[in-house]
Design a protein around this motif. Structure first.
Motif, mmCIF file in Angstrom:
data_model
loop_
_atom_site.group_PDB
_atom_site.id
_atom_site.type_symbol
_atom_site.label_atom_id
_atom_site.label_comp_id
_atom_site.label_asym_id
_atom_site.label_seq_id
_atom_site.Cartn_x
_atom_site.Cartn_y
_atom_site.Cartn_z
ATOM 1 N N MET A 1 45.263 39.897 32.973
ATOM 2 C CA MET A 1 44.794 41.190 33.462
ATOM 3 C C MET A 1 43.813 41.801 32.454
ATOM 4 S SD MET A 1 45.310 43.237 35.999
ATOM 5 C CE MET A 1 44.972 44.890 36.443
ATOM 6 N N SER A 2 42.784 42.395 32.946
ATOM 7 C CA SER A 2 41.782 43.018 32.097
ATOM 8 C C SER A 2 42.315 44.310 31.484
ATOM 9 C CB SER A 2 40.530 43.343 32.915
ATOM 10 O OG SER A 2 39.961 42.163 33.419
ATOM 11 N N GLU A 3 41.842 44.596 30.292
ATOM 12 C CA GLU A 3 42.213 45.843 29.625
ATOM 13 C C GLU A 3 41.465 47.008 30.275
ATOM 14 O OE1 GLU A 3 42.139 48.008 25.259
ATOM 15 O OE2 GLU A 3 41.107 46.099 25.502
ATOM 16 N N ILE A 4 42.207 48.043 30.614
ATOM 17 C CA ILE A 4 41.636 49.280 31.140
ATOM 18 C C ILE A 4 42.158 50.403 30.246
ATOM 19 C CG2 ILE A 4 41.482 50.852 33.103
ATOM 20 C CD1 ILE A 4 42.122 48.391 34.890
ATOM 21 N N ARG A 5 41.258 51.082 29.559
ATOM 22 C CA ARG A 5 41.682 52.121 28.624
ATOM 23 C C ARG A 5 41.726 53.487 29.293
ATOM 24 N NH1 ARG A 5 38.993 50.763 22.739
ATOM 25 N NH2 ARG A 5 39.941 48.699 22.583
ATOM 26 N N GLU B 1 30.440 49.943 39.363
ATOM 27 C CA GLU B 1 29.636 48.825 38.845
ATOM 28 C C GLU B 1 30.209 48.287 37.529
ATOM 29 O OE1 GLU B 1 28.130 51.818 39.726
ATOM 30 O OE2 GLU B 1 27.622 51.088 41.723
ATOM 31 N N HIS B 2 31.376 48.825 37.112
ATOM 32 C CA HIS B 2 32.124 48.327 35.956
ATOM 33 C C HIS B 2 31.534 48.734 34.613
ATOM 34 C CE1 HIS B 2 34.364 46.247 38.992
ATOM 35 N NE2 HIS B 2 33.255 45.663 39.415
ATOM 36 N N THR C 1 32.960 47.221 31.151
ATOM 37 C CA THR C 1 34.400 47.062 31.043
ATOM 38 C C THR C 1 34.799 45.645 30.643
ATOM 39 O OG1 THR C 1 34.679 46.458 33.357
ATOM 40 C CG2 THR C 1 34.750 48.826 32.823
ATOM 41 N N ASP C 2 36.041 45.533 30.223
ATOM 42 C CA ASP C 2 36.606 44.229 29.901
ATOM 43 C C ASP C 2 36.563 43.322 31.134
ATOM 44 O OD1 ASP C 2 37.985 42.374 28.186
ATOM 45 O OD2 ASP C 2 39.833 42.884 29.251
ATOM 46 N N TYR C 3 36.842 43.894 32.291
ATOM 47 C CA TYR C 3 36.779 43.133 33.544
ATOM 48 C C TYR C 3 35.374 42.559 33.751
ATOM 49 C CZ TYR C 3 36.791 42.221 38.583
ATOM 50 O OH TYR C 3 36.669 41.631 39.815
ATOM 51 N N ALA C 4 34.357 43.397 33.554
ATOM 52 C CA ALA C 4 32.971 42.956 33.767
ATOM 53 C C ALA C 4 32.594 41.837 32.805
ATOM 54 C CB ALA C 4 32.010 44.129 33.622
ATOM 55 N N LEU D 1 40.792 50.124 42.081
ATOM 56 C CA LEU D 1 39.578 49.446 42.556
ATOM 57 C C LEU D 1 39.656 47.949 42.280
ATOM 58 C CD1 LEU D 1 36.518 49.640 43.586
ATOM 59 C CD2 LEU D 1 35.963 49.662 41.148
ATOM 60 N N LEU D 2 40.066 47.593 41.080
ATOM 61 C CA LEU D 2 40.168 46.170 40.732
ATOM 62 C C LEU D 2 41.253 45.491 41.559
ATOM 63 C CD1 LEU D 2 39.790 46.122 36.847
ATOM 64 C CD2 LEU D 2 38.034 45.950 38.603
ATOM 65 N N GLY D 3 42.325 46.196 41.853
ATOM 66 C CA GLY D 3 43.395 45.632 42.664
ATOM 67 C C GLY D 3 42.977 45.352 44.087
#
Length: 130
Positions: free
Chosen positions: A1-5, A13-14, A29-32, A126-128
């Motif tokens: 899972m990506s880190e979300i702070r 657009e991340h 973001t970490d996800y991007a 959103l990521l989910g």
């Protein structure tokens, strides 16, 4: 899972945005960065450039693709992370720290500018949905 702070604002657009006392610091973001893979080049806007929220402000290139970077806020670029010009991999290694991209001077309170973005829970939702 990506880190979300928590404490940051997020865009669809991340990009992330962090309000300081005087500016809004922006990065991806970490996800991007994980989707992009190994980042090999970052095209930064210039200091003094005017930015409009949700409009392109540069590009980020990985071994897989080239993607636009979008400004999360309206304002003027007051600082760019010049280290990324010679070490773009910092975005992969530390997207919320040494991998920040620009700092933007906004009209009014930086915290108010960031409040208009998604918070961590909204971004996670959103990521989910992806």
């Amino acid at each position: 899972m990506s880190e979300i702070r928590t404490g940051l604002g997020y865009t669809e657009e991340h990009e992330w945005a962090e309000a300081t006392a005087t500016v809004v610091r922006v990065g991806i973001t970490d996800y991007a960065q994980s989707l992009l893979g190994d980042i090999v080049f970052v095209e930064l806007p210039g200091v003094g450039d005017a930015l409009a929220a949700n409009q392109p402000m540069g590009t980020i290139e990985s071994v897989k693709t080239v993607s636009d970077l979008f400004s999360p806020v309206d304002g003027k670029v007051v600082r760019v992370n010049e280290e990324l010009l010679t070490a773009p991999e910092k975005v992969n290694a530390d997207p919320y720290g040494e991998g920040w991209i620009i700092e933007v001077e906004v009209e009014g309170d930086p915290a108010e500018a960031v409040k208009g973005l998604m918070d961590a829970a909204q971004y996670e939702a959103l990521l989910g949905s992806k």
